[in-house]
Write a protein that holds these residues in place. Sequence first.
Motif, PDB file in Angstrom:
ATOM      1  N   MET A   5       0.847  -1.175   0.000  1.00 52.66           N
ATOM      2  CA  MET A   5       0.000   0.000   0.000  1.00 52.66           C
ATOM      3  C   MET A   5       0.892   1.238   0.000  1.00 52.66           C
ATOM      4  N   THR A   6       0.547   2.178  -0.832  1.00 51.80           N
ATOM      5  CA  THR A   6       1.292   3.422  -0.899  1.00 51.80           C
ATOM      6  C   THR A   6       0.602   4.482  -0.041  1.00 51.80           C
ATOM      7  N   LYS A   7       1.295   5.584   0.148  1.00 48.27           N
ATOM      8  CA  LYS A   7       0.738   6.682   0.940  1.00 48.27           C
ATOM      9  C   LYS A   7      -0.563   7.194   0.310  1.00 48.27           C
ATOM     10  N   SER A   8      -0.582   7.328  -1.009  1.00 49.73           N
ATOM     11  CA  SER A   8      -1.792   7.825  -1.676  1.00 49.73           C
ATOM     12  C   SER A   8      -2.950   6.827  -1.553  1.00 49.73           C
ATOM     13  N   GLU A   9      -2.648   5.525  -1.567  1.00 47.18           N
ATOM     14  CA  GLU A   9      -3.707   4.527  -1.372  1.00 47.18           C
ATOM     15  C   GLU A   9      -4.269   4.618   0.047  1.00 47.18           C
ATOM     16  N   LEU A  10      -3.406   4.840   1.021  1.00 50.67           N
ATOM     17  CA  LEU A  10      -3.857   5.005   2.399  1.00 50.67           C
ATOM     18  C   LEU A  10      -4.763   6.227   2.534  1.00 50.67           C
ATOM     19  N   ILE A  11      -4.376   7.313   1.912  1.00 46.95           N
ATOM     20  CA  ILE A  11      -5.181   8.538   1.949  1.00 46.95           C
ATOM     21  C   ILE A  11      -6.542   8.286   1.309  1.00 46.95           C
ATOM     22  N   ASN A  12      -6.571   7.598   0.174  1.00 46.36           N
ATOM     23  CA  ASN A  12      -7.839   7.307  -0.506  1.00 46.36           C
ATOM     24  C   ASN A  12      -8.737   6.410   0.346  1.00 46.36           C
ATOM     25  N   ARG A  13      -8.148   5.401   1.001  1.00 46.21           N
ATOM     26  CA  ARG A  13      -8.949   4.517   1.859  1.00 46.21           C
ATOM     27  C   ARG A  13      -9.523   5.273   3.052  1.00 46.21           C
ATOM     28  N   LEU A  14      -8.727   6.159   3.632  1.00 46.56           N
ATOM     29  CA  LEU A  14      -9.226   6.975   4.747  1.00 46.56           C
ATOM     30  C   LEU A  14     -10.390   7.842   4.297  1.00 46.56           C
ATOM     31  N   ALA A  15     -10.225   8.502   3.162  1.00 50.11           N
ATOM     32  CA  ALA A  15     -11.287   9.374   2.643  1.00 50.11           C
ATOM     33  C   ALA A  15     -12.546   8.576   2.312  1.00 50.11           C
ATOM     34  N   ASP A  16     -12.387   7.345   1.797  1.00 52.71           N
ATOM     35  CA  ASP A  16     -13.551   6.505   1.485  1.00 52.71           C
ATOM     36  C   ASP A  16     -14.246   6.012   2.747  1.00 52.71           C
ATOM     37  N   ARG A  17     -13.444   5.637   3.741  1.00 55.60           N
ATOM     38  CA  ARG A  17     -14.010   5.072   4.978  1.00 55.60           C
ATOM     39  C   ARG A  17     -14.694   6.133   5.833  1.00 55.60           C
ATOM     40  N   PHE A  18     -14.161   7.347   5.796  1.00 56.20           N
ATOM     41  CA  PHE A  18     -14.730   8.446   6.585  1.00 56.20           C
ATOM     42  C   PHE A  18     -15.145   9.562   5.639  1.00 56.20           C
ATOM     43  N   PRO A  19     -16.386   9.493   5.121  1.00 58.61           N
ATOM     44  CA  PRO A  19     -16.833  10.474   4.123  1.00 58.61           C
ATOM     45  C   PRO A  19     -16.825  11.915   4.637  1.00 58.61           C
ATOM     46  N   GLN A  20     -16.913  12.091   5.970  1.00 59.82           N
ATOM     47  CA  GLN A  20     -16.882  13.454   6.504  1.00 59.82           C
ATOM     48  C   GLN A  20     -15.504  14.101   6.322  1.00 59.82           C
ATOM     49  N   LEU A  21     -14.477  13.264   6.095  1.00 61.43           N
ATOM     50  CA  LEU A  21     -13.140  13.778   5.796  1.00 61.43           C
ATOM     51  C   LEU A  21     -13.006  13.950   4.291  1.00 61.43           C
ATOM     52  N   GLY A  22     -12.579  15.092   3.893  1.00 59.14           N
ATOM     53  CA  GLY A  22     -12.284  15.276   2.482  1.00 59.14           C
ATOM     54  C   GLY A  22     -10.929  14.669   2.176  1.00 59.14           C
ATOM     55  N   ALA A  23     -10.581  14.618   0.907  1.00 57.02           N
ATOM     56  CA  ALA A  23      -9.278  14.071   0.527  1.00 57.02           C
ATOM     57  C   ALA A  23      -8.146  14.904   1.119  1.00 57.02           C
ATOM     58  N   LYS A  24      -8.340  16.236   1.185  1.00 61.14           N
ATOM     59  CA  LYS A  24      -7.311  17.105   1.760  1.00 61.14           C
ATOM     60  C   LYS A  24      -7.139  16.835   3.253  1.00 61.14           C
ATOM     61  N   ASP A  25      -8.248  16.596   3.957  1.00 62.62           N
ATOM     62  CA  ASP A  25      -8.174  16.312   5.392  1.00 62.62           C
ATOM     63  C   ASP A  25      -7.480  14.977   5.653  1.00 62.62           C
ATOM     64  N   ALA A  26      -7.801  13.971   4.849  1.00 60.92           N
ATOM     65  CA  ALA A  26      -7.166  12.660   4.996  1.00 60.92           C
ATOM     66  C   ALA A  26      -5.674  12.770   4.683  1.00 60.92           C
ATOM     67  N   ASP A  27      -5.327  13.530   3.658  1.00 58.72           N
ATOM     68  CA  ASP A  27      -3.923  13.755   3.310  1.00 58.72           C
ATOM     69  C   ASP A  27      -3.191  14.429   4.470  1.00 58.72           C
ATOM     70  N   TYR A  28      -3.814  15.436   5.056  1.00 55.42           N
ATOM     71  CA  TYR A  28      -3.206  16.150   6.179  1.00 55.42           C
ATOM     72  C   TYR A  28      -3.039  15.231   7.385  1.00 55.42           C
ATOM     73  N   ALA A  29      -4.037  14.393   7.666  1.00 56.14           N
ATOM     74  CA  ALA A  29      -3.966  13.481   8.807  1.00 56.14           C
ATOM     75  C   ALA A  29      -2.811  12.487   8.641  1.00 56.14           C
ATOM     76  N   VAL A  30      -2.659  11.927   7.456  1.00 51.68           N
ATOM     77  CA  VAL A  30      -1.576  10.975   7.201  1.00 51.68           C
ATOM     78  C   VAL A  30      -0.229  11.686   7.297  1.00 51.68           C
ATOM     79  N   LYS A  31      -0.141  12.901   6.760  1.00 51.70           N
ATOM     80  CA  LYS A  31       1.111  13.655   6.820  1.00 51.70           C
ATOM     81  C   LYS A  31       1.489  13.956   8.269  1.00 51.70           C
ATOM     82  N   VAL A  32       0.550  14.390   9.084  1.00 54.43           N
ATOM     83  CA  VAL A  32       0.830  14.700  10.489  1.00 54.43           C
ATOM     84  C   VAL A  32       1.282  13.445  11.231  1.00 54.43           C
ATOM     85  N   LEU A  33       0.626  12.326  10.984  1.00 56.84           N
ATOM     86  CA  LEU A  33       0.996  11.074  11.643  1.00 56.84           C
ATOM     87  C   LEU A  33       2.413  10.641  11.264  1.00 56.84           C
TER      88      LEU A  33
END
Length: 100
Positions: free
Chosen positions: A1-29
Amino acid sequence: MTKSELINRLADRFPQLGAKDADYAVKVLLDALSAALVRGERIEVRGFGSFSLNYRPPRIGRNPKSGEKVNVPEKYVPHFKAGKELRERVDLGLTKPSRS
């Protein structure tokens, strides 16, 4: 799994998070994990595994192309050890190769 795949899965699993929010969450972690290792701290994620640093002393290596001796300086390298739960889940999830 790549970083972008992780971001996409997060955004899909939590629709209240936009792609930018999921990207930011993964980057902060990932930044927090990296910063802890830079400070020499051990990271433990229960059920997943732990990250630590292994010391590699200085040594004499060889250049594989020319065969000449090269001084390799001391360094610390990140080390991951899978937790028991992760090892068991991987073992159960993978199919065993059939022996013919």
